[in-house]
Design a protein around this motif. Structure first.
Motif, PDB file in Angstrom:
ATOM      1  N   SER A 121      10.026   6.148  -8.657  1.00  0.00           N
ATOM      2  CA  SER A 121       9.581   6.341  -7.278  1.00  0.00           C
ATOM      3  C   SER A 121       8.921   7.702  -7.086  1.00  0.00           C
ATOM      4  CB  SER A 121      10.771   6.195  -6.326  1.00  0.00           C
ATOM      5  OG  SER A 121      10.392   6.473  -5.005  1.00  0.00           O
ATOM      6  N   PHE A 122       9.564   8.750  -7.577  1.00  0.00           N
ATOM      7  CA  PHE A 122       9.014  10.085  -7.373  1.00  0.00           C
ATOM      8  C   PHE A 122       7.722  10.286  -8.152  1.00  0.00           C
ATOM      9  CE2 PHE A 122       8.819  14.724  -7.483  1.00  0.00           C
ATOM     10  CZ  PHE A 122       9.000  14.994  -6.145  1.00  0.00           C
ATOM     11  N   ALA A 123       7.692   9.805  -9.396  1.00  0.00           N
ATOM     12  CA  ALA A 123       6.475   9.942 -10.207  1.00  0.00           C
ATOM     13  C   ALA A 123       5.299   9.237  -9.539  1.00  0.00           C
ATOM     14  CB  ALA A 123       6.709   9.396 -11.607  1.00  0.00           C
ATOM     15  N   PHE A 124       5.535   8.033  -9.032  1.00  0.00           N
ATOM     16  CA  PHE A 124       4.453   7.298  -8.374  1.00  0.00           C
ATOM     17  C   PHE A 124       4.061   7.926  -7.045  1.00  0.00           C
ATOM     18  CE2 PHE A 124       4.987   2.964 -10.686  1.00  0.00           C
ATOM     19  CZ  PHE A 124       4.194   3.411 -11.717  1.00  0.00           C
ATOM     20  N   VAL A 126       3.956  11.201  -6.506  1.00  0.00           N
ATOM     21  CA  VAL A 126       3.089  12.319  -6.896  1.00  0.00           C
ATOM     22  C   VAL A 126       1.753  11.795  -7.433  1.00  0.00           C
ATOM     23  CG1 VAL A 126       2.832  14.290  -8.459  1.00  0.00           C
ATOM     24  CG2 VAL A 126       5.037  13.858  -7.350  1.00  0.00           C
ATOM     25  N   ILE A 127       1.807  10.841  -8.344  1.00  0.00           N
ATOM     26  CA  ILE A 127       0.580  10.291  -8.933  1.00  0.00           C
ATOM     27  C   ILE A 127      -0.271   9.609  -7.870  1.00  0.00           C
ATOM     28  CG2 ILE A 127      -0.321   8.543 -10.526  1.00  0.00           C
ATOM     29  CD1 ILE A 127       2.133   9.233 -12.354  1.00  0.00           C
ATOM     30  N   GLY A 128       0.364   8.854  -6.985  1.00  0.00           N
ATOM     31  CA  GLY A 128      -0.370   8.167  -5.918  1.00  0.00           C
ATOM     32  C   GLY A 128      -1.083   9.125  -4.988  1.00  0.00           C
ATOM     33  N   ALA A 129      -0.446  10.252  -4.677  1.00  0.00           N
ATOM     34  CA  ALA A 129      -1.072  11.249  -3.801  1.00  0.00           C
ATOM     35  C   ALA A 129      -2.305  11.859  -4.468  1.00  0.00           C
ATOM     36  CB  ALA A 129      -0.064  12.340  -3.454  1.00  0.00           C
ATOM     37  N   VAL A 130      -2.211  12.134  -5.741  1.00  0.00           N
ATOM     38  CA  VAL A 130      -3.360  12.687  -6.460  1.00  0.00           C
ATOM     39  C   VAL A 130      -4.465  11.646  -6.551  1.00  0.00           C
ATOM     40  CG1 VAL A 130      -4.176  13.607  -8.673  1.00  0.00           C
ATOM     41  CG2 VAL A 130      -1.962  14.327  -7.764  1.00  0.00           C
ATOM     42  N   TYR A 131      -4.091  10.430  -6.921  1.00  0.00           N
ATOM     43  CA  TYR A 131      -5.049   9.334  -7.063  1.00  0.00           C
ATOM     44  C   TYR A 131      -5.810   9.106  -5.762  1.00  0.00           C
ATOM     45  CZ  TYR A 131      -6.577   4.703  -8.800  1.00  0.00           C
ATOM     46  OH  TYR A 131      -7.300   3.616  -9.220  1.00  0.00           O
ATOM     47  N   ASP A 132      -5.111   9.279  -4.640  1.00  0.00           N
ATOM     48  CA  ASP A 132      -5.725   9.069  -3.326  1.00  0.00           C
ATOM     49  C   ASP A 132      -6.772  10.130  -2.999  1.00  0.00           C
ATOM     50  OD1 ASP A 132      -6.000   7.721  -0.816  1.00  0.00           O
ATOM     51  OD2 ASP A 132      -4.727   9.240   0.123  1.00  0.00           O
ATOM     52  N   ASN A 133      -6.686  11.285  -3.633  1.00  0.00           N
ATOM     53  CA  ASN A 133      -7.545  12.405  -3.270  1.00  0.00           C
ATOM     54  C   ASN A 133      -8.538  12.821  -4.348  1.00  0.00           C
ATOM     55  OD1 ASN A 133      -6.573  13.350  -0.544  1.00  0.00           O
ATOM     56  ND2 ASN A 133      -4.658  13.144  -1.662  1.00  0.00           N
ATOM     57  N   THR A 134      -8.638  12.046  -5.403  1.00  0.00           N
ATOM     58  CA  THR A 134      -9.574  12.373  -6.472  1.00  0.00           C
ATOM     59  C   THR A 134      -9.947  11.080  -7.197  1.00  0.00           C
ATOM     60  OG1 THR A 134      -9.966  13.876  -8.326  1.00  0.00           O
ATOM     61  CG2 THR A 134      -7.784  12.878  -8.203  1.00  0.00           C
ATOM     62  N   ILE A 135     -10.622  11.203  -8.277  1.00  0.00           N
ATOM     63  CA  ILE A 135     -11.001  10.018  -9.046  1.00  0.00           C
ATOM     64  C   ILE A 135      -9.930   9.727 -10.099  1.00  0.00           C
ATOM     65  CG2 ILE A 135     -13.482  10.302  -8.649  1.00  0.00           C
ATOM     66  CD1 ILE A 135     -13.705  11.604 -11.417  1.00  0.00           C
TER      67      ILE A 135
END
Length: 163
Positions: A121-124, A126-135
């Motif tokens: 849950s925590f990894a996703f 963090v990863i989801g937030a980055v994915y949402d704001n970059t390529i």
């Protein structure tokens, strides 16, 4: 795959973690595997790694963040996990720095399913937030292969625990 899918899974796991722990809600590991495969961080589909030996993974793909101590053991027996716990850097400059710590859901001898559920849950999150704001290439090129493997190993362990 998109950031919303990743973030929704993270949120759903967090909200339902107690139900997954008490086995009143089924954990869908395939959703985790699909996200990991869509990120294309690892060379093969995540499920192909579970029967690989620690030594084979270490020699051919690991970024050496995991603590691998049993070269002949299968990766699905590994207790160490690399937890994605933070990100910093510059999204605009494509300089993303994920940070990590180690988790062991078997600390103390018994398997603690909540450790793996929280790791996923925590990894996703963090990863989801980055994915949402970059390529996606920025995520793919920045996140640890061992952390991605750890998410898959955690999902596999939760799935096996619920049987």
């Amino acid at each position: 795959m998109n950031s919303e899918t990743i973030s929704k899974l993270a949120e759903g796991l967090y909200e339902n973690r107690k139900k997954i722990e008490d086995k009143s809600e089924k954990f869908d590991a395939q959703k985790v595997y699909d996200i990991l495969d869509s990120l294309e961080v690892l060379r093969k589909p995540i499920k192909d790694y579970f029967e690989m030996t620690e030594d084979d993974y270490y020699q051919n793909e690991s970024d050496h963040r995991l603590t691998l101590q049993h070269p002949d053991h299968k990766l699905n027996q590994l207790h160490d996990r690399v937890q994605v716990n933070h990100v910093d850097g510059s999204l605009m400059g494509h300089e993303i720095n994920f940070t990590y710590n180690h988790e062991d859901p078997y600390a103390g001898g018994d398997y603690k399913v909540m450790t793996d559920i929280n790791l996923i849950s925590f990894a996703f999150t963090v990863i989801g937030a980055v994915y949402d704001n970059t390529i996606v290439a920025d995520v793919r090129n920045s996140v640890s292969k061992d952390a991605i493997l750890s998410i898959g190993l955690a999902a596999k362990a939760v799935e096996e625990w619920q049987k």
